[in-house]
Write a protein that holds these residues in place. Sequence first.
Motif, PDB file in Angstrom:
ATOM      1  N   LEU A 124       0.605  -1.103   0.118  1.00 42.11           N
ATOM      2  CA  LEU A 124       0.032  -0.183   0.057  1.00 42.11           C
ATOM      3  C   LEU A 124       1.110   1.114  -0.158  1.00 42.11           C
ATOM      4  CD1 LEU A 124      -2.711  -0.972   2.626  1.00 42.11           C
ATOM      5  CD2 LEU A 124      -3.178  -0.253   0.180  1.00 42.11           C
ATOM      6  N   HIS A 126       1.185   5.325  -0.380  1.00 40.70           N
ATOM      7  CA  HIS A 126       0.662   6.659   0.068  1.00 40.70           C
ATOM      8  C   HIS A 126       1.253   7.747  -1.193  1.00 40.70           C
ATOM      9  CE1 HIS A 126      -1.272   9.714   2.903  1.00 40.70           C
ATOM     10  NE2 HIS A 126      -1.906   9.722   1.750  1.00 40.70           N
ATOM     11  N   TRP A 131      -3.955   6.616  -1.631  1.00 43.85           N
ATOM     12  CA  TRP A 131      -3.338   5.308  -1.489  1.00 43.85           C
ATOM     13  C   TRP A 131      -3.609   4.490  -2.786  1.00 43.85           C
ATOM     14  CZ3 TRP A 131      -0.497   3.599   2.586  1.00 43.85           C
ATOM     15  CH2 TRP A 131      -0.162   4.556   3.728  1.00 43.85           C
ATOM     16  N   THR A 189      -7.859   2.514   1.318  1.00 42.91           N
ATOM     17  CA  THR A 189      -7.535   2.745   2.864  1.00 42.91           C
ATOM     18  C   THR A 189      -6.621   1.738   3.417  1.00 42.91           C
ATOM     19  OG1 THR A 189      -7.620   4.330   4.666  1.00 42.91           O
ATOM     20  CG2 THR A 189      -9.429   2.533   3.951  1.00 42.91           C
TER      21      THR A 189
END
Length: 346
Positions: A124, A126, A131, A189
């Motif tokens: 993941l 950012h 994201w 997220t």
Amino acid sequence: MLRRVAMLVSALAALVIMGAAADGGRGVNDAAIMAEGYPATLSEFRLFADTARRTPAPRVTAYTLNTPLFSDYAEKQRYLYVPAGKTAAYDPEKILDLPVGSALVKTFGYQQGGAFKPLETRLLLHRASGWVAIPYVWNATGTDAVLKRAGTRIPVTFTDSSGRSRSISYAVPNQNQCKDCHGLAGAITPIGPKARNLNDGAQLQALVAAGLLDRAPADAPRLARWDDEAAPLADRATAYLETNCAHCHNRDGAASNSGLFFGWKEPDPNTRGILKRPVAAGRGSGNDDFDIDPGHPEKSILLYRLASTDPGIAMPELGRATAHDEGIALLTRWIAGMEPDGPAPR
């Protein structure tokens, strides 16, 4: 506890030093995290100073969760990365507020021949736009992982926690499937790194001491460990449901229209499933009446769906080809101990 914090801080510092030495001091490839595309191999991110050994690079820090998501008995190695000069912000309810440029790294695998064999690593990242999630699949020698946006299946034989041998077709999700679990209010997220699920009495404090988290209040909430026999049964059961179900079963999640919510502090027993009739479970109801039938685990839809591996019945819908026998046993005890009007045993 202070001794444990000191030990964790020392361990974090040692990992940073080891990582810096192993990769010549280059550190994480921040440009790869922030760019629009995706590198062909995991090693290009330089999240690991030694990819084959999965030695974390500087500021790439291992973490654990009190109650993790069940994924076919796979072991998971979790890391978070926060860029130099930045810190994550503590939040008592939501996930830690990880700054742009951060990454969450989760490697799935099984013990084989006495050693951990990695199968996939999910990232993941950012970025400035939000994201993004992406899977990488490890090669047969375990020296690197390659981009697999379309996902794949891997035949796996392993021994579960009870000593039973299992063979499954392990599913690596495609990139679009990531949003099925990680989608909240229409955006990708993270799920796991909430203060309450990180708070084991020392881990939050160690992250602060390492300069990766801004603060760790003494009254930070703590989610129970689902397998901690010393903890109250209801706390363990609600922790299990939060981690395994609430990422979809919440008011902003993919299952919001079900009216069934499994957040650990959900105040309404009916909304948590107790004596609640399903909205549209179809054959997923197993001809039972209630999601949770107090005192009657054998008539509770929740357990019927957790025990099933039928794609049209099983819950969660993704991420497992087996039933979690130990988790089902925990919830069975919890439901069996409820009074007919619904209160759970403590």
